[in-house]
Design an enzyme around this catalytic site. Structure first.
Site, short mmCIF file in Angstrom:
data_model
loop_
_atom_site.label_atom_id
_atom_site.label_comp_id
_atom_site.label_asym_id
_atom_site.label_seq_id
_atom_site.Cartn_x
_atom_site.Cartn_y
_atom_site.Cartn_z
N GLU A 1 12.96 -1.47 3.46
CA GLU A 1 13.73 -0.32 3.90
C GLU A 1 14.49 -0.61 5.18
O GLU A 1 14.00 -1.27 6.09
CB GLU A 1 12.81 0.89 4.08
CG GLU A 1 12.23 1.32 2.74
CD GLU A 1 11.53 2.66 2.80
OE1 GLU A 1 10.96 3.05 1.78
OE2 GLU A 1 11.55 3.32 3.86
N SER B 1 10.81 -5.70 18.48
CA SER B 1 9.57 -4.99 18.82
C SER B 1 8.39 -5.76 18.25
O SER B 1 8.43 -6.22 17.11
CB SER B 1 9.60 -3.58 18.23
OG SER B 1 8.38 -2.90 18.47
N CYS C 1 9.82 6.83 12.49
CA CYS C 1 8.95 5.72 12.86
C CYS C 1 7.56 5.90 12.25
O CYS C 1 6.93 6.93 12.39
CB CYS C 1 8.84 5.65 14.38
SG CYS C 1 7.88 4.25 14.97
#
EC number: 2.1.1.192
Length: 373
Positions: A94, A200, A344
């Site tokens: 995704e 991240s 998120c």
């Protein structure tokens, strides 16, 4: 016999020049021309590359290809966020496009699934399948740019920022991550500023140390707890790399980085009555007192089957104000695209089989202990 073609999206500028010299007997400037066509014009048809001579175009058609992931499904949020299920091989990952004022951020996946088993993340419930290739990482950016209108005005803002915060742990896929980042930054690639590309990590110290001195991009760290005891409960990676070890590695990276301007973004998910008490805020402030940091609070986004809840607005506000009393810059992340499961922690590919992960997964030679689900 069918010739296996080289996907040019797998090659950064150095790799593309080497391929042109050694495999095609062509000069470096030809590789640069092709790279500009691919990334600056979104071109995947050699015949359309009009400044390339016909002989070379025909040769390229025989031995090479430009093959990006394709969109198998798209969902549009009322806030302008778009979630694409991008087909890579026989599976989907995704990719999320998030417009916000004068910027548009693309959230990119690095793996099919994830092995780290963070208990609050819906993607983690899938388990881990495989690392994405360079072409499958950078190809998400290429395809997204095409989808939002690289060739014509669609009214959507072009991509200004890329965050490696999609499915997977980027630093467990260093072999493919680094060339993909190089293409994002390259002025004949996507030409993004190093301050506009963010990686991240949940704390893979070995990967972060490998980045140090080799690639300079913005860094965000997924901390999510102020103590080792609590962090290990919700993030099993902490059993391999504890908080002190993680923050030491972060300091080493920040010291050599220009992209981060001397500080790191600390991501902290807020789980109701788990890690969001005022004492947790004070512990976090003490923990980070020697780490120049901007703290980004992320209220939990519930998903089916999750044991956690989103804190009340009053608890979120108290947590934020407690940190601000210690002179930290604190932001609360706006929830975007939650109506399409794009917020998120909600990146779940519907077509990916849910498989149980083994106790230890192997990635790029790094053994990471994980818990079964």
């Amino acid at each position: 016999m069918t010739t296996v073609k080289t996907n040019l999206l797998d090659l950064d500028r150095k790799g593309l020049r080497t391929y042109f010299a050694e495999e095609l007997n062509e000069k470096a400037f030809r590789a640069d021309q092709i790279m500009k066509w691919i990334y600056q014009f979104g071109c995947d048809d050699f015949d359309q590359m009009t400044n390339i001579n016909k002989k070379l175009r025909e040769k390229l058609k025989r031995v090479a290809e430009i093959r990006a992931p394709y969109v198998s499904q798209a969902q549009h949020s009322v806030d302008g966020t778009i979630k694409w299920a991008m087909r890579v091989g026989d599976q989907d990952v995704e990719t999320v496009y998030i417009p916000d004022g004068d910027r548009a951020t693309l959230c990119v996946s690095s793996q099919v699934g994830c092995a780290l088993a963070c208990t609050f993340c819906s993607t983690a419930q899938q388990g881990f399948n495989r690392n994405l290739r360079v072409s499958e990482i950078i190809g998400q950016v290429w395809r997204a740019a095409k989808e939002i209108g690289i060739e014509k005005d669609t009214g959507r803002r072009p991509i200004t920022n890329v965050v490696m915060m999609g499915m997977g742990e980027p630093l467990l896929n260093m072999k493919n991550l680094i060339p993909a980042l190089e293409i994002m930054l390259d002025d004949i690639g996507f030409g993004l500023s190093k301050r506009r590309v963010t990686v991240s990590t949940s704390g893979v110290v070995s990967g972060l140390d490998q980045m140090t001195g080799n690639i300079d991009v913005a860094l965000a760290i997924s901390l999510h707890a102020p103590t080792d005891e609590l962090r290990s409960q919700i993030m099993p990676i902490n059993d391999r790399f504890n908080i002190a070890t993680f923050l030491e590695s972060v300091s080493r990276y920040i010291e050599q980085s220009n992209a981060n301007r001397g500080r790191v973004t600390v991501e902290y998910i807020l789980l109701d009555h788990v890690n969001d008490d005022m004492e947790h805020a004070r512990q976090l402030a003490v923990l980070l007192k020697d780490t120049p940091a901007k703290i980004n609070l992320i209220p939990f986004n519930p998903y089916p089957g999750s044991p956690y809840r989103k804190p009340s607005n009053s608890r979120i506000d108290r947590f934020m104000k407690t940190l601000m009393e210690y002179d930290f810059t604190v932001t609360v992340r706006k929830t975007r695209g939650d109506d399409i499961d794009a917020a998120c922690g909600q990146l779940v590919g519907d077509v990916i089989d849910r498989t149980k992960r083994t106790q230890v997964k192997q990635h790029d030679g790094e053994q990471i202990p994980v818990k079964t689900v």
